[in-house]
Write an enzyme that holds these catalytic residues in place. Structure first.
Site, PDB file in Angstrom:
ATOM      1  N   LYS A 148      52.732  25.019  41.729  1.00  0.00           N
ATOM      2  CA  LYS A 148      52.521  25.991  40.653  1.00  0.00           C
ATOM      3  C   LYS A 148      52.789  27.391  41.204  1.00  0.00           C
ATOM      4  O   LYS A 148      52.347  27.715  42.312  1.00  0.00           O
ATOM      5  CB  LYS A 148      51.078  25.875  40.153  1.00  0.00           C
TER       6      LYS A 148
ATOM      7  N   SER B  15      43.052  24.208  33.113  1.00  0.00           N
ATOM      8  CA  SER B  15      44.510  24.303  33.286  1.00  0.00           C
ATOM      9  C   SER B  15      45.185  23.195  34.076  1.00  0.00           C
ATOM     10  O   SER B  15      46.402  23.120  34.105  1.00  0.00           O
ATOM     11  CB  SER B  15      44.869  25.628  33.947  1.00  0.00           C
TER      12      SER B  15
ATOM     13  N   SER C 201      47.225  26.166  31.793  1.00  0.00           N
ATOM     14  CA  SER C 201      48.336  26.955  32.257  1.00  0.00           C
ATOM     15  C   SER C 201      49.303  26.232  33.179  1.00  0.00           C
ATOM     16  O   SER C 201      50.454  26.660  33.318  1.00  0.00           O
ATOM     17  CB  SER C 201      47.795  28.197  32.975  1.00  0.00           C
TER      18      SER C 201
END
Ligand code: GLN
Length: 484
Positions: free
Chosen positions: A78, A180, A156
Site C-alpha cells: 500500500k 481499511s 482505503s
C-alpha cells in the site's frame, strides 16, 4: 506447466523452494499481468526494473540453498508505507514527488525475509475513505465489476484488494484505521487481517490517526495471511506503541479444529441489514456449529456511538498529524512571497476535499470551546466501548459479525455524501477503537454476484483464535476466488 494464475502465497513459497519455478518467472508474471490489467488502476507505481534485478539475486540465493522464508516472492505494498528512494505518495498531490530517505519497519521486515517490492498500491488519500475514490490518482476498480457497472474496491486499501483479487499480486499489505483492510477485503472477496494495535510497527507508515493505525496482510487465503503476519509483526524500538511480545508462529499455530466460543452481538443485527446478510450470518453460525463451536449471544451496548466516536477521534488525530505538510519539508509546494500564503496555498491545492474535511472536523473538535463537548467526550465513550468488549470476551473467544452492511457499491454513488460513506464503517470501527485483532473472510456471493465478507474479532493479541475461526469459515464456505 504450473498455472501461476492459480497459485497462492503458500504454494508459491513451496514451488520456489523446490525450484519448480524461479523468482524471476513469478515476478515477471505479475509485472506482465499488472501491465495487462491497467484498467484496475490498482498500482500507483510498479517497480518493474528493480523487481527483476532483485528476483535474479533471489534466484542465486535459492540455487545456493540460502533461501529466506519469503525468498523471491513479489509483494504489493500500500502506498502509505515509506519505501526508501521509491515514490511514496499516500495517494495525495501533496506527496506526489516524495521519495523517503528511510524504509518502514514492516516493509523492511518483508525485504529481510527475502520478499521483493512489486509495486505501490492505490488508496484513498491519506487512507481517508471507504471506496478508494478520494485518491489523487483516481479510484482503483473492483475486479468483480461487470455488465458495464463499475464497482468500488472499498477503501482505503482498495488498490491492494483490487490487486490481490484481480490476480495482479500474490499478496499485499494494507493499513487499517477504521476498517481499511477489512472492508475492501470484503468487497473484493479476499482475506484481510487487521492485527491487534501494537502487533506491527507503525514506524515509517504515513500517519493518519496514530492511536488507531495498524498494518496487516491482504491475501488469497487464511494460511497466506498467517504467513505474512509472521514476517510483518514484531517489536520495534522505533515505535513506542509497538508491543514487546515473544515471537510466535501464526502459521504453525493454525489448527482447524479449535473448539471456540463464538459471540454474536445483538446490537449488530439492526433493522436496515439486508436479508441476505442475515442469511449468511446464519450460515456462518452453522459452519461453526459443525466444527463443535458454541454460539453465544453477547451484548455490546455502546455500539451505536462507535461511528461518531471514531470520526471525532480519527479526525482530531489526523488534523494534528497532517500539520507537518506545510510545503517546506515534504513534497509539493505552491510558492508565494509570504510564508503564511505559502502554507495556505500549498495545503489548499495539495490536499483533496475529504482530507480537508477531516482536518476541519479535527481542528473543530480540538478547539478550546469544543474540546470537552466532543474530543473529551469521545475519549470517554471509547473507554466504554473497550469495556464492552472486555466484558464480552469473558464469555467468548471470538466475535462473529458482517464486515460491512452491504456488498461493493457502484462508483460515484456515495462520494458526494460523506455521511453515507462513513456508514460503511459501522461494523469495523468499534474494533479499531478497542485496538482488537479482526479478519474479514469471504462467505459467499450477494444477489448482485459480488463477494460478501464476514468479520471475526478476537481478544487483544489472540490472532491465533481469529485465524482459526476464519479458517473454519473459509473451509466451509469454499468461496470461488477468481473474479473472472
Ligand atoms: N473508512 C474509514 C475512514 O475513512 C477507515 C479508513 C481507514 O481505516 N484507514 O476513516
Amino acid at each position: 506447466m504450473i498455472d501461476l494464475k492459480k497459485i497462492n502465497l503458500e504454494k508459491a513459497i513451496e514451488l520456489i523452494k523446490q525450484k519448480k519455478i524461479s523468482s524471476k518467472e513469478l515476478v515477471s508474471f505479475y509485472l506482465k499481468e499488472a501491465e495487462a490489467k491497467k484498467e484496475l488502476n490498482a498500482y500507483i507505481y510498479l517497480n518493474s526494473d528493480n523487481a527483476i534485478k532483485l528476483a535474479e539475486e533471489s534466484d542465486k540465493r535459492i540455487a545456493n540453498n540460502n533461501a529466506r522464508p519469503l525468498e523471491g516472492i513479489p509483494i504489493a505494498i500500500k502506498d502509505l508505507f515509506c519505501t526508501k528512494d521509491v515514490l511514496t505518495t499516500a495517494a495525495s498531490k501533496i506527496l506526489s514527488n516524495f521519495k523517503p530517505a528511510y524504509e518502514s519497519t514492516v516493509t523492511q521486515n518483508l525485504w529481510d525475509a527475502g520478499a521483493i517490492l512489486l509495486g505501490k498500491t492505490n488508496l484513498d488519500e491519506f487512507a481517508m475513505g471507504s471506496s478508494n475514490e478520494t485518491s489523487f490518482y483516481g479510484a482503483a476498480l473492483n475486479p468483480w465489476s461487470k455488465n458495464k457497472k463499475e464497482y468500488v474496491p472499498g477503501g482505503s486499501s482498495g488498490g491492494s484488494a483490487s490487486a490481490v483479487a484481480g490476480g495482479i499480486a500474490i499478496a499485499a499489505t494494507g493499513t487499517d484505521t477504521g476498517g481499511s483492510i477489512r472492508q475492501p477485503a470484503s468487497y473484493c472477496g479476499i482475506i484481510g487481517l487487521k492485527p491487534t494495535y501494537g502487533r506491527c510497527s507503525r514506524w515509517g507508515i504515513v500517519s493518519f490517526a496514530s492511536s488507531l493505525d495498524q498494518a496487516g496482510p491482504m491475501t488469497k487465503t487464511v494460511n497466506d495471511a498467517a504467513i505474512m503476519l509472521d514476517v510483518m509483526a514484531g517489536h520495534d524500538k522505533k515505535d513506542s506503541t509497538s508491543a514487546n511480545l515473544e515471537k510466535t508462529n501464526f502459521y504453525n499455530n493454525l489448527k482447524i479444529n479449535k473448539k471456540l466460543k463464538i459471540g454474536i452481538p445483538k446490537q449488530y443485527k439492526n433493522d436496515q441489514l439486508d436479508k441476505e446478510i442475515l442469511n449468511f450470518w446464519e450460515l456462518g453460525k452453522e459452519f461453526f456449529k459443525k466444527n463443535n463451536c458454541e454460539i453465544v449471544e453477547i451484548d455490546l451496548p455502546h455500539t451505536e456511538y462507535a461511528l461518531a466516536t471514531y470520526y471525532i477521534i480519527s479526525s482530531a488525530e489526523a488534523s494534528s498529524n497532517l500539520a507537518r505538510y506545510d510545503g517546506i519539508r515534504y513534497g509539493f509546494r505552491k510558492d508565494s512571497e509570504e510564508i503564511i500564503n505559502l502554507y495556505e496555498n500549498t495545503r489548499s491545492v495539495g490536499f483533496g476535499e475529504e482530507v480537508k474535511r477531516r482536518i476541519m472536523i479535527g481542528t473543530y473538535v480540538l478547539s478550546a470551546g469544543y474540546y470537552d463537548a466532543y474530543y473529551l467526550k469521545a475519549q470517554k465513550v471509547r473507554s466504554k466501548i473497550i469495556n464492552d468488549f472486555n466484558q464480552a470476551f469473558e464469555k467468548v473467544d471470538v466475535i462473529f459479525t458482517p464486515t460491512a452492511p452491504t456488498d461493493a457499491f457502484e462508483k460515484g454513488t456515495k462520494i458526494d455524501d460523506p455521511i453515507k460513506m462513513y456508514l460503511n464503517d459501522v461494523f469495523t470501527v468499534p474494533i479499531s477503537l478497542a485496538g482488537l485483532p479482526a479478519i474479514s473472510v469471504p462467505i459467499g456471493l450477494s444477489k448482485n454476484d459480488l463477494p460478501l465478507g464476514f468479520q471475526i474479532i478476537g481478544k487483544r493479541f489472540d490472532e491465533d483464535s481469529v485465524l482459526s475461526a476464519a479458517k473454519i469459515i473459509e473451509t466451509n464456505a469454499n468461496f470461488k476466488k477468481e473474479s473472472d
